[in-house]
Write a protein that holds these residues in place. Structure first.
Motif, mmCIF file in Angstrom:
data_model
loop_
_atom_site.group_PDB
_atom_site.id
_atom_site.type_symbol
_atom_site.label_atom_id
_atom_site.label_comp_id
_atom_site.label_asym_id
_atom_site.label_seq_id
_atom_site.Cartn_x
_atom_site.Cartn_y
_atom_site.Cartn_z
ATOM 1 N N ASN A 167 -1.992 33.692 102.148
ATOM 2 C CA ASN A 167 -1.567 32.918 103.308
ATOM 3 C C ASN A 167 -2.602 33.080 104.407
ATOM 4 O O ASN A 167 -3.155 34.177 104.596
ATOM 5 N N SER A 168 -2.851 32.006 105.136
ATOM 6 C CA SER A 168 -3.860 32.069 106.186
ATOM 7 C C SER A 168 -3.498 31.162 107.351
ATOM 8 O O SER A 168 -2.723 30.210 107.211
ATOM 9 N N VAL A 169 -4.070 31.495 108.506
ATOM 10 C CA VAL A 169 -4.011 30.634 109.685
ATOM 11 C C VAL A 169 -5.450 30.420 110.136
ATOM 12 O O VAL A 169 -6.298 31.313 110.006
ATOM 13 N N SER A 170 -5.753 29.239 110.639
ATOM 14 C CA SER A 170 -7.119 28.967 111.059
ATOM 15 C C SER A 170 -7.143 28.053 112.272
ATOM 16 O O SER A 170 -6.192 27.316 112.550
ATOM 17 N N LEU A 193 -1.938 26.074 109.055
ATOM 18 C CA LEU A 193 -1.221 27.074 108.265
ATOM 19 C C LEU A 193 -1.394 26.696 106.797
ATOM 20 O O LEU A 193 -1.187 25.541 106.431
ATOM 21 N N GLU A 194 -1.746 27.677 105.959
ATOM 22 C CA GLU A 194 -2.086 27.372 104.562
ATOM 23 C C GLU A 194 -1.512 28.423 103.624
ATOM 24 O O GLU A 194 -1.484 29.615 103.952
ATOM 25 N N GLY A 237 0.849 26.605 89.670
ATOM 26 C CA GLY A 237 0.369 27.037 90.975
ATOM 27 C C GLY A 237 0.900 26.152 92.070
ATOM 28 O O GLY A 237 1.415 25.058 91.846
ATOM 29 N N LEU A 238 0.753 26.634 93.318
ATOM 30 C CA LEU A 238 1.247 25.903 94.481
ATOM 31 C C LEU A 238 0.238 26.007 95.606
ATOM 32 O O LEU A 238 -0.287 27.087 95.898
ATOM 33 N N PHE A 239 -0.026 24.864 96.245
ATOM 34 C CA PHE A 239 -0.891 24.822 97.415
ATOM 35 C C PHE A 239 -0.244 23.913 98.449
ATOM 36 O O PHE A 239 0.197 22.806 98.116
ATOM 37 N N TYR A 240 -0.141 24.403 99.668
ATOM 38 C CA TYR A 240 0.304 23.517 100.736
ATOM 39 C C TYR A 240 -0.292 23.971 102.063
ATOM 40 O O TYR A 240 -0.654 25.136 102.235
ATOM 41 N N PHE A 241 -0.410 23.018 102.968
ATOM 42 C CA PHE A 241 -0.908 23.341 104.298
ATOM 43 C C PHE A 241 -0.363 22.329 105.301
ATOM 44 O O PHE A 241 0.094 21.241 104.946
ATOM 45 N N MET A 242 -0.439 22.725 106.575
ATOM 46 C CA MET A 242 -0.080 21.834 107.669
ATOM 47 C C MET A 242 -1.135 21.947 108.755
ATOM 48 O O MET A 242 -1.496 23.050 109.172
ATOM 49 N N TYR A 301 -0.537 16.608 110.143
ATOM 50 C CA TYR A 301 -0.780 16.176 108.770
ATOM 51 C C TYR A 301 -0.464 17.337 107.842
ATOM 52 O O TYR A 301 -0.779 18.500 108.138
ATOM 53 N N SER A 302 0.148 17.043 106.682
ATOM 54 C CA SER A 302 0.477 18.104 105.733
ATOM 55 C C SER A 302 0.316 17.614 104.308
ATOM 56 O O SER A 302 0.391 16.415 104.031
#
Length: 238
Positions: free
Chosen positions: A30-33, A58-59, A68-73, A86-87
């Motif tokens: 998990n990451s924030v950028s 947020l990713e 697997g799973l990938f999502y971000f906003m 956008y997500s």
């Protein structure tokens, strides 16, 4: 076509629901950028000129026994009070696994792209995780994209990641075909970063600083709108 694609999605969801009762998560990140740059086209008050954007992201990415799973906003804040969200939500389901070759897994892939402007895009595809020497990860997926405005849109998505010590390059390449409603377009979007965590302590798993480059030819399928944007990047992995 929409009914057929919906039926496939429902059957896939049912299959996954049946198998995830005993599913195992192998890893997660998990990451924030925060990203800041200019020369962004369309996304802002200056349609075909340089807009400045600050993007907060947020990713999540994880590997599971089923796939697997990938999502971000993304939250964009730009010139003259411009804001947008956008997500993407993108699971993949492993159909077959292999050893000793270039192809590691064959996957059934699905992505929902949503924006605060009311645009939703549904992508259905088949892809492969690749074993390329020297690369941390690589994949190739072919999608059929469906939305209310554009039909018969196909997209090729490549992802990649490479690192040497604290130095890292990763990103994606999207190529969408021409349709009756949009031009063919290419989006090349690498992030080039250096991990400062070993220097400043292990409060976070990684603290990356660097740049992101976004080349987008015929952005959003708009003829002649070509974006070249370089942005400063800070990305913290929790």
């Amino acid at each position: 076509m929409k009914k057929q694609l919906l039926a496939v999605a429902v059957m896939t969801a049912a299959t996954v629901a049946a198998t995830t009762a005993q599913a195992e998560q192998f890893w997660a990140d998990n990451s924030v950028s925060v990203l800041y740059g200019s020369d962004y086209k369309v996304d802002g008050p200056k349609f075909d000129d340089g807009n400045s954007l600050t993007t907060y992201t947020l990713e999540h990415v994880s590997g599971h026994s089923w796939g697997g799973l990938f999502y971000f906003m993304d939250r964009h804040v730009g010139d003259d009070g411009y804001t947008s969200t956008y997500s993407e939500f993108s699971p993949k389901f492993t159909l077959a696994s292999m050893e000793g070759g270039v192809v590691k897994n064959v996957n059934l892939a699905f992505t929902v792209e949503s924006s605060s402007g009311g645009f939703d895009n549904y992508l259905y595809g088949v892809g492969a995780d690749l074993a390329i020497p020297g690369m941390n990860f690589a994949s190739a997926t072919v999608y059929y994209a469906q939305n209310d405005d554009i039909e018969d849109d196909y997209q090729l998505t490549l992802t990649y990641g490479w690192s040497a010590g604290s130095f890292n390059i990763d990103g994606y390449i999207d190529y969408s075909t021409e349709t009756d409603d949009s031009e063919a377009n290419l989006h090349f979007n690498p992030q080039i970063t250096y991990d400062l965590a070993p220097m400043i302590g292990k409060t976070f798993a990684k603290v990356k600083v660097g740049i992101e480059y976004s080349y987008w030819g015929n952005k959003y399928g708009i003829d002649g709108v070509d974006q070249n944007a370089i942005s400063a990047l800070l990305k913290v992995h929790l």
